[in-house]
Scaffold this active site. Structure first.
Site, PDB file in Angstrom:
ATOM      1  N   ASP A 165       0.844  -1.198   0.000  1.00  0.00           N
ATOM      2  CA  ASP A 165       0.000   0.000   0.000  1.00  0.00           C
ATOM      3  C   ASP A 165       0.878   1.246   0.000  1.00  0.00           C
ATOM      4  O   ASP A 165       1.985   1.230  -0.541  1.00  0.00           O
ATOM      5  CB  ASP A 165      -0.919  -0.034   1.232  1.00  0.00           C
ATOM      6  CG  ASP A 165      -2.269   0.628   0.982  1.00  0.00           C
ATOM      7  OD1 ASP A 165      -2.272   1.846   0.769  1.00  0.00           O
ATOM      8  OD2 ASP A 165      -3.299  -0.070   1.020  1.00  0.00           O
ATOM      9  N   HIS A 211      -3.761   6.103   3.330  1.00  0.00           N
ATOM     10  CA  HIS A 211      -4.507   4.911   2.936  1.00  0.00           C
ATOM     11  C   HIS A 211      -3.974   3.657   3.623  1.00  0.00           C
ATOM     12  O   HIS A 211      -4.733   2.876   4.212  1.00  0.00           O
ATOM     13  CB  HIS A 211      -4.424   4.783   1.419  1.00  0.00           C
ATOM     14  CG  HIS A 211      -5.319   3.761   0.812  1.00  0.00           C
ATOM     15  ND1 HIS A 211      -4.921   2.460   0.606  1.00  0.00           N
ATOM     16  CD2 HIS A 211      -6.581   3.845   0.342  1.00  0.00           C
ATOM     17  CE1 HIS A 211      -5.909   1.790   0.025  1.00  0.00           C
ATOM     18  NE2 HIS A 211      -6.929   2.598  -0.138  1.00  0.00           N
ATOM     19  N   SER A 434     -11.445  -0.767  -0.410  1.00  0.00           N
ATOM     20  CA  SER A 434     -10.145  -0.711   0.257  1.00  0.00           C
ATOM     21  C   SER A 434     -10.267  -0.961   1.748  1.00  0.00           C
ATOM     22  O   SER A 434      -9.333  -1.445   2.387  1.00  0.00           O
ATOM     23  CB  SER A 434      -9.500   0.672   0.055  1.00  0.00           C
ATOM     24  OG  SER A 434      -9.022   0.831  -1.242  1.00  0.00           O
TER      25      SER A 434
END
Length: 493
Positions: A165, A211, A434
């Protein structure tokens, strides 16, 4: 970058791990000439030939990355005839490299009200974690398996999840006890040399986007917020640079590295589309090498006994409708001069060996989150990724968005507050597939902790067998085998 209103609404309301197609190019201009460099992925037959450096050089290219475990190269060249000049009988496929892009939600415009978190009497935000409460049956699964055991010096992790990620805030108080290091795959200057803050330090996995940190909290948070396995180990494989870009090459390289590091589970909250035939400026292209290397990378991980989990994507698309997929690609990227006419393939979610996860919500057992992709034969299981609540779902009125229906998790303490929050105290509400995928990765992690001898196929079978049968009875296009659940998986017989 999308023209579709639906896509723009999604971008304005969430962090999406979606791939925007872009050719990996960089332009260098002088007074007399302009040279355009392209990045290519090359897949060889079995392994890299001994003279691959010479072959690439003679064709006018430079090797950027070699992945011998996959028989793969990432190459940069300014020679427009590079692929034609690449003289090797062992090349199976080669294509212009694709680039994935993290899209951050835009805080401007008509939004629901940002959330001010109020701690519970014990100082945590447990009452705000509807998703983790649901997955763990109010925390009861922790008593069965939390992913590790406490020791006098910290935590002994019984299973480890590799997070491919944007990096992790390793010092976050909810994550630091479970952080086990990682690797940065972003080169100095970023992938295209235009991100000066990227220094190329391979050990620097600091999250510049948020994220990856949010994903990590859903897996192994252990503080004010809890993850599915609060004692699972986590390793960061940083593949998105500070601009939010990541080509395929470093992603599949990270899969190989995570498998070599001995992780038990890989989470990839990323996704995008490859096409087997498309045209750009009159030239025909194909993403065959891209698709092949995704397959090889996942197979490599599975053979190393690693369970691989990915997000299904946030385009509200039925993957089983192949014409709709091609139409979507043309509508989304036609303005770039690209024309799609071949089969569209979602990666990595549809890659064999991957557990592909759609996004469920808090308020319905019959409807997925509005953005989630779906499709028979495409979705394996669902998991809570959150949305904007039932009022927004009924009205699509941005002012009616209730951010508390999203997933609360960790957020880098050094970044600005995410737009769902009044301030940044290290937490944020996000939604998307996600946010769904790491719930399943966490479940896979605690299953491996409880059953260390289980193979990836056995882990997946247990997740699917114990899933809550939402939607139509049996396997369906929305939830696959159902909504995954840690408590039912750990108590299944």
């Amino acid at each position: 970058m999308r023209k579709k209103k639906r896509g723009m609404t999604m971008v304005a309301s969430s962090v999406l791990a979606m791939s925007l197609l872009s050719f990996s190019t960089s332009t260098h201009t002088s007074a007399k000439t302009q040279t355009v460099s392209k990045n290519y992925l090359i897949a060889y037959n079995q392994s890299l030939p001994k003279d691959y450096q010479t072959e690439v050089k003679n064709a006018g290219g430079v090797v950027v990355r070699a992945i011998p475990e996959l028989g793969a190269l990432e190459v940069k060249s300014s020679n427009p005839n590079f692929l034609d000049k690449l003289n090797s009988t062992s090349v199976v496929a080669a294509n212009v490299e694709k680039s994935f892009k993290l899209e951050n939600g835009n805080p401007e415009g008509a939004d629901g009200q940002p959330v001010a978190l109020t701690p519970d009497p014990d100082g945590t935000y447990w009452s705000s974690q509807w998703d983790i409460q649901h997955l763990t049956n109010g925390g009861k699964s922790y008593a069965i398996e939390s992913g590790g055991t406490k020791t006098t010096t910290g935590v002994k992790h019984k299973a480890v999840v590799g997070i491919i990620d944007s990096g992790i805030d390793a010092g976050h108080p909810d994550l630091k006890a479970n952080f086990m290091g990682g690797e940065n795959f972003v080169p100095a200057g970023g992938y295209y040399g235009d991100v000066p803050e990227e220094k190329g330090n391979t050990s620097n996995v600091t999250d510049t986007n948020g994220h990856g940190t949010h994903v990590a909290g859903s897996i192994a948070g252990n503080g004010k917020v809890k993850g599915v396995g609060p004692d699972l180990g986590i390793r960061a494989y940083r593949i998105f640079d500070a601009s939010g870009s990541a080509p395929t090459g470093p992603i599949v390289d990270a899969i190989v590295q995570a498998a070599n590091d001995g992780v038990d589970v890989i989470n990839m909250s990323i996704g995008g589309f490859d096409s087997l035939k498309y045209y750009y400026e009159g030239t025909r292209y194909s993403d065959v090498a891209d698709v092949l290397l995704w397959k090889r990378a996942v197979q490599y991980a599975v053979k190393k006994n690693v369970t691989v989990v990915a997000s299904a994507g946030n385009d509200s698309l039925n993957y089983a409708d192949k014409k709709a997929l091609t139409d979507y690609m043309n509508e989304s990227y036609g303005y770039l001069g690209i024309k799609y006419s071949g089969v569209t393939i979602e990666v990595p979610g549809s890659t064999p060996g991957v557990i592909n996860v759609s996004s469920s919500n808090e308020w319905s057992t019959n409807k997925l989150a509005f953005y989630s992709n779906y499709g028979n034969g495409f979705i394996d299981v669902a998991a809570p990724g959150g949305d904007n609540g039932p009022v927004y779902d009924a009205t699509l009125d941005l002012n009616q968005r209730n951010f508390t229906y999203r997933a609360l998790s960790t957020w880098p303490r050094y970044l600005d507050a995410y737009f769902t929050m009044q301030k940044n105290d290290g937490y944020a509400y996000l939604h998307g597939t996600s946010m769904a995928a790491p719930k399943v990765a966490g479940i896979a992690g605690v299953i491996k902790a409880a059953h260390p001898d289980y193979t990836p196929s056995q882990v997946e079978a247990l997740i699917e067998k114990s899933a809550l049968d939402y939607g139509k009875k049996g396997h369906d296009e929305l939830y696959g085998s159902g909504e995954a659940n840690a408590y039912t998986a750990l108590t299944s017989k």
